[in-house]
Design an enzyme around this catalytic site. Structure first.
Site, PDB file in Angstrom:
ATOM      1  N   SER A 212       0.818  -1.211   0.000  1.00 15.85           N
ATOM      2  CA  SER A 212       0.000   0.000   0.000  1.00 15.85           C
ATOM      3  C   SER A 212       0.851   1.260   0.000  1.00 15.85           C
ATOM      4  O   SER A 212       0.343   2.358  -0.064  1.00 15.85           O
ATOM      5  CB  SER A 212      -0.957   0.003   1.183  1.00 15.85           C
ATOM      6  OG  SER A 212      -0.247   0.244   2.363  1.00 15.85           O
TER       7      SER A 212
ATOM      8  N   LYS B  82      -6.544   4.879   8.061  1.00 20.12           N
ATOM      9  CA  LYS B  82      -5.436   5.675   7.529  1.00 20.12           C
ATOM     10  C   LYS B  82      -5.834   7.154   7.429  1.00 20.12           C
ATOM     11  O   LYS B  82      -5.076   8.037   7.805  1.00 20.12           O
ATOM     12  CB  LYS B  82      -5.019   5.145   6.160  1.00 20.12           C
ATOM     13  CG  LYS B  82      -4.266   3.813   6.236  1.00 20.12           C
ATOM     14  CD  LYS B  82      -3.979   3.288   4.850  1.00 20.12           C
ATOM     15  CE  LYS B  82      -3.155   1.998   4.909  1.00 20.12           C
ATOM     16  NZ  LYS B  82      -2.983   1.385   3.595  1.00 20.12           N
TER      17      LYS B  82
END
Ligand code: ADP
Length: 636
Positions: free
Chosen positions: A519, A562
């Site tokens: 990611s 996040k």
């Protein structure tokens, strides 16, 4: 710009009502929901596992359950014990062996008979003892009478005293012959459920206690020192062992023997104890074994034990989420009612509070259109909210209690991550304003529910060797390393520079626990391009996304956490893969703090992250090189 408003995909309570979330049920509180009496019917979301357990209970098969903690493995094991027939239960007795004191005799009798037998033996023994003392008393009286008649006082008294002492200080043999009840059952209790998780050998397989007085008439007879293990207590029921891989190989080997034989003799487990000399006849232990663990439990497991379970039973993988359908939502509400009822002390949840819990379940699922099934944690949240309501003396637990509980019951990872953000601010590790060349704020997830800002730095140096290399540091694991390799393919194409004569260094900052996953590949690509082209990167922008070798931005996990971490750190704009947009379930107060920008292609990332004055030249060069992004975007 390419930024879009994030659609409000979290439904408000009104919208939920509109969607007929409760399927037309006139629910005002969780107290209106019926909780099924059987444990198996209380399990939600694990339909496959429930089906397997029902089948295995009929056939008495072993089951291995693999999955995340708190998804209902031990609950299912308990439910299976309820399903097993209790007619077949047996009591187990240990009798002394007159021939060989070190080899006690084992007998089984139908359930609840054991106690009667032992009591009958005790009564018998007491009767014998009484008879003995009566006889002795008569003897004493006789001696004293004889002494009175014959005037031999001294002899009479001495003899009587001797007899009295002998009576008082010798253990009557009858008493030591009473059998010991090793395992007993009440006629009305269900088949046993025994949790053998983390047991040492003695607790698992049975033991014989040490006797400090091993002779001289003061010793405890060996059959009295025999103790049953978890495998024996589970006879006729279920033996549940979580984290099966943490059992020693020796215990796993013995467990296998017990499974194969259906009996296991009890012997002292400690070599130097006097119990080690004792070994009973085989003690029955026909149990159904439910072994559980997370996925690496399989590796740590004795291969023969695994194949035994697989050969004579089922393996189930536990689900972590379920689809957010009206039916499942209803089940989830029932789960709330169950937890309230099982706790017994907290007030029921009102409609608003239930919908708030449902919303949190959707958020924690980390996946669009799903509800989490990590229900132990959800149960924790429900109890904390209920406790808050109870402290206030409220009749019902309401939305405000659930919200307060959410901020009170945060995971350790989440608390650590907050502390880390605070500290790294102090030391300027986290930069959230201005611009820098070769430095990009990436985003990562710690644990399962806590995000953090993960800066990536890149630097380009003339190559030392014949060809250029990409050197990445920061404890990268396999997938992260591969993602770096993919990124370097892209960089060659994008910068058009001859990367053969440069070494590219990529550093992940503050990753003491290592980096896994891909990611960060968008972050790495941006940092490297910035370093090669000398274009500064905006530091108030953070990004996450995986990258295909062609430059498409692909979806990643944990997007909600996040974004929240970025907002907390003071980031103003977060770039995420467009395909993750539906997974964004950030809490309301973060909405005003950050702008979320969904993208499809690396070019859009650069457009948003690179400083405008310097980027245009590069971007137009890109376009001229005919690197066609899969989506067309408006450069304004
Ligand atoms: P595991 O053994 O998988 O770690 P547990 O079975 O101990 O999880 O679950 C802990 C508690 O969480 C249960 O007692 C129950 O209250 C709740 N729970 C977990 N999974 C479920 C489920 N699928 N359905 C209903 N309740 C659940």
């Amino acid at each position: 710009t390419t930024s879009t408003e994030i659609p409000n995909i979290e439904l408000t309570n009104d919208e939920l009502e509109d969607m007929d979330v409760l399927s037309g049920l006139e629910l005002s509180a969780s107290s209106d929901i019926d909780v099924p009496p059987n444990l198996i019917d209380q399990v939600i979301g694990q339909e496959h596992a429930v089906e397997v357990i029902r089948k295995a209970a009929v056939q008495r098969r072993h089951v291995m359950m693999i999955g995340t903690p708190g998804t209902g493995k031990s609950m299912l094991a308990k439910a299976m014990a309820e399903l097993l027939p209790k007619e077949e239960l047996q009591d187990i007795l240990v009798y002394p062996n007159p021939e060989d004191n070190n080899n006690p005799i084992i007998r089984t009798v139908p359930a609840s008979r054991g106690k009667q037998i032992v009591n009958a033996h005790k009564v018998e023994a007491r009767k014998k003892i009484q008879m003995r003392s009566t006889l002795i008393m008569l003897l004493i009286i006789g001696i004293i009478g004889y002494a009175i008649i014959t005037y031999q006082w001294l002899m009479g008294i001495i003899a009587a005293a001797f007899i009295f002492m002998a009576l008082k200080y010798s253990t009557p043999r009858e008493e030591t012959m009473v059998p010991k009840l090793l395992i007993s059952h009440d006629p009305n209790t269900p088949a046993p459920f025994v949790d053998g998780t983390g047991s040492h050998a003695g607790a698992l397989l049975g033991d014989v206690r040490h006797d400090p007085f091993q002779s001289g008439g003061l010793e405890t007879p060996s059959h009295d020192r025999v103790e049953g293990g978890a495998i024996h207590r589970a006879h006729g029921g279920v033996l549940f062992i979580d984290e099966i891989n943490t059992l020693t190989p020796h215990s796993q080997q013995n467990l296998l023997t017990a499974l194969q034989e259906g009996t296991f003799p009890i012997t002292g487990q400690s070599e130097r104890s006097s119990g080690a000399m004792v070994r009973t006849e085989p003690v029955p232990c026909r149990f159904v074994m439910i072994a559980a663990g997370n996925i690496d439990a399989i590796q740590g497991m004795h291969p023969a034990l695994r194949s035994r379970i697989r050969g004579y039973g089922y393996e189930v993988y536990m689900r972590e989420t379920m689809e957010d359908t009206p039916e499942n939502r209803k089940k989830f509400l029932r789960f709330i009612a169950q937890e309230v009822k099982n706790d017994g002390k907290i007030p029921h949840f009102d409609r608003g509070a239930m919908l708030e819990v449902l919303r949190e379940a959707r958020r924690r699922s980390n996946r669009k259109g799903h509800l989490t099934l990590k229900l132990r944690d959800m149960g924790g949240l429900i109890r904390v909210a209920g406790d808050l309501a109870r402290q206030e003396g409220a009749e019902f637990t309401s939305v405000k209690h659930v919200l307060a509980a959410k901020s009170a019951s945060r995971s350790i990872e989440d608390q650590i991550s907050d502390e880390y953000i605070r500290r790294s601010r102090d030391y300027d590790i986290t930069v959230v304003e201005g611009t820098r060349i070769g430095r990009v704020n990436g985003l990562a997830v710690m644990g399962s529910d806590s995000g953090s800002v993960l800066p990536v730095m890149a630097e380009v140096t003339p190559s030392q060797g014949a060809t250029g290399t990409v050197i990445a540091t920061g404890m990268l694991k396999e997938i992260a390393k591969e993602s770096i390799t993919n990124v370097s393919a892209l960089i060659k194409k994008f910068t058009g520079k001859d990367v053969r004569n440069m070494d590219i260094h990529v550093q992940f900052i503050g990753t003491y626990g290592g980096v896994e996953g891909d990611s960060a590949s968008v972050t790495v690509a941006t940092a490297v391009i910035s370093a090669i082209e000398n274009i500064p990167v905006r530091q108030d922008v953070a990004m996450t996304g995986s990258l295909s070798v062609r430059g498409d931005v692909l979806p990643i996990g944990g997007v909600t956490y996040k974004i929240e971490a970025a907002a907390k750190a003071g980031i103003k704009k977060v770039i995420i893969p467009r395909s993750n947009l539906d997974d964004v379930l950030i809490e309301d107060h973060y909405r005003t703090m950050v702008e979320v920008v969904p993208v499809d292609h690396i070019e859009e990332v650069l457009q948003n992250a690179l400083v405008p004055e310097n980027r245009e030249g590069f971007l137009s060069k890109l376009r001229k090189m005919a690197v066609t992004p899969t989506t067309i975007f408006d450069p304004n």
